[in-house]
Design a protein around this motif. Sequence first.
Motif, PDB file in Angstrom:
ATOM      1  N   ASN A 176     -20.547  14.511 -17.856  1.00  0.00           N
ATOM      2  CA  ASN A 176     -21.010  13.639 -18.940  1.00  0.00           C
ATOM      3  C   ASN A 176     -22.334  14.110 -19.535  1.00  0.00           C
ATOM      4  OD1 ASN A 176     -20.493  11.511 -20.667  1.00  0.00           O
ATOM      5  ND2 ASN A 176     -21.487   9.981 -19.381  1.00  0.00           N
ATOM      6  N   ASN A 206     -21.882  11.480 -12.183  1.00  0.00           N
ATOM      7  CA  ASN A 206     -21.313  11.168 -13.505  1.00  0.00           C
ATOM      8  C   ASN A 206     -20.086  12.014 -13.839  1.00  0.00           C
ATOM      9  OD1 ASN A 206     -23.526   9.480 -13.638  1.00  0.00           O
ATOM     10  ND2 ASN A 206     -24.609  10.656 -15.205  1.00  0.00           N
ATOM     11  N   ASN A 209     -16.007  10.175 -17.356  1.00  0.00           N
ATOM     12  CA  ASN A 209     -16.578   9.665 -18.603  1.00  0.00           C
ATOM     13  C   ASN A 209     -15.500   9.275 -19.618  1.00  0.00           C
ATOM     14  OD1 ASN A 209     -15.668  12.120 -19.552  1.00  0.00           O
ATOM     15  ND2 ASN A 209     -17.636  12.801 -20.370  1.00  0.00           N
ATOM     16  N   ASP A 239     -23.180   7.496 -10.125  1.00  0.00           N
ATOM     17  CA  ASP A 239     -22.922   7.408 -11.563  1.00  0.00           C
ATOM     18  C   ASP A 239     -23.943   6.461 -12.158  1.00  0.00           C
ATOM     19  OD1 ASP A 239     -21.921   6.924 -14.199  1.00  0.00           O
ATOM     20  OD2 ASP A 239     -20.004   7.750 -13.532  1.00  0.00           O
ATOM     21  N   SER A 241     -24.629   6.630 -15.515  1.00  0.00           N
ATOM     22  CA  SER A 241     -24.429   6.757 -16.960  1.00  0.00           C
ATOM     23  C   SER A 241     -24.428   5.400 -17.652  1.00  0.00           C
ATOM     24  CB  SER A 241     -23.110   7.472 -17.247  1.00  0.00           C
ATOM     25  OG  SER A 241     -22.006   6.685 -16.813  1.00  0.00           O
ATOM     26  N   ASP A 243     -21.818   3.907 -18.577  1.00  0.00           N
ATOM     27  CA  ASP A 243     -20.664   3.859 -19.468  1.00  0.00           C
ATOM     28  C   ASP A 243     -19.573   2.946 -18.910  1.00  0.00           C
ATOM     29  OD1 ASP A 243     -21.941   5.681 -21.057  1.00  0.00           O
ATOM     30  OD2 ASP A 243     -20.767   7.409 -20.372  1.00  0.00           O
ATOM     31  N   ARG A 246     -16.865   4.950 -16.606  1.00  0.00           N
ATOM     32  CA  ARG A 246     -17.588   5.811 -15.678  1.00  0.00           C
ATOM     33  C   ARG A 246     -16.743   6.012 -14.407  1.00  0.00           C
ATOM     34  NH1 ARG A 246     -19.893   0.741 -15.251  1.00  0.00           N
ATOM     35  NH2 ARG A 246     -20.254  -0.071 -13.135  1.00  0.00           N
ATOM     36  N   THR A 247     -17.302   6.683 -13.439  1.00  0.00           N
ATOM     37  CA  THR A 247     -16.585   6.982 -12.208  1.00  0.00           C
ATOM     38  C   THR A 247     -16.158   5.686 -11.519  1.00  0.00           C
ATOM     39  OG1 THR A 247     -18.127   8.840 -11.991  1.00  0.00           O
ATOM     40  CG2 THR A 247     -16.641   8.399 -10.136  1.00  0.00           C
TER      41      THR A 247
END
Length: 325
Positions: A176, A206, A209, A239, A241, A243, A246-247
Amino acid sequence: MPDLIENIVFEDITLDGNIALYAPSNLITGIFGSVTRSITVKNCFFEGFGDCGIKLRDGARVLVDGCSFYNINTNAIEVRLYTNDPRTGLPYPVRPENRDYRIVNNYFDKIDDGSGGALEGCGVNVASGSALYYLENVVVSNNTFSDVLRSIFTENNVAGGETRNFSVIGNTISGNIRGAGVVETKDGIGVVNGIDVTIMGNTIRNVGNFAPIGGFCAAVQVSGNACRNIVISGNTFTDDSGDPDRTDYGVFLNETARVIVRSNAIQGMSVSAVGWTGTPSPLIADGNVGGRRRVFLGQPDTLCFSTHEYTCVCCSHSSLPQQSN
């Protein structure tokens, strides 16, 4: 390269695949060989290949050390076994024993086939498609992976064609970095039907994604009813991120046996630190920071590994000997 070649060395070479000049139906590979007896690739640079950087069929005794792989669409390094010669459909007249693969101190960047989670796009992909032949003594150590769809995978979907004595140690995997719209990252390390597997001291960050086709993302995935004697220990899976895609898991297990998940630092997963389907039996998950503690399934006296020896600290049973190193 000619078949059955041995003691071949590629060193300090730049190989540019000029990917933009080739149609998808006519992609090229940097180094290709069949039934190679021994090959060494050191300090080489691979860039812009639509197929693989290094692609070996039914080869043995491989060392890839200190190389860089950039912008490769299929797999940076691919080693696969077949029952027969894929070129002719006939048995090889002679084939080497499929053992001794060392992939160490390399750098992988932007390895992604762009298909939304298909099987290619690996930094390292070792696999057997044969029920008669298996890979043995595979070491992937001290490598760096940056924006790789699936960094390290062994995929053996045929019974009898496992990867045996598989060590993944001290690698750094980051995803990511460029973002999901540029490079997709799905998983860090994957094992399909491995026996005597050590995953230790890796840092994975990360690596999920996007919402992949057919599943989810995990730092480490282990699956297959032939999987046994798996140790996942001393790793860091994160992770941060933020997002939505994410993972999902730090470690995910699917129909595996004899698994130890111990002393890993797991943070930021969207679903769970350690998850499984079916009943991975026996399973010990102990001392994982950020994850479930003291999970135990199955009979501890069946968890005596021939090559991985750990003390069971999550129950009073003493059948596991002390670590032997």
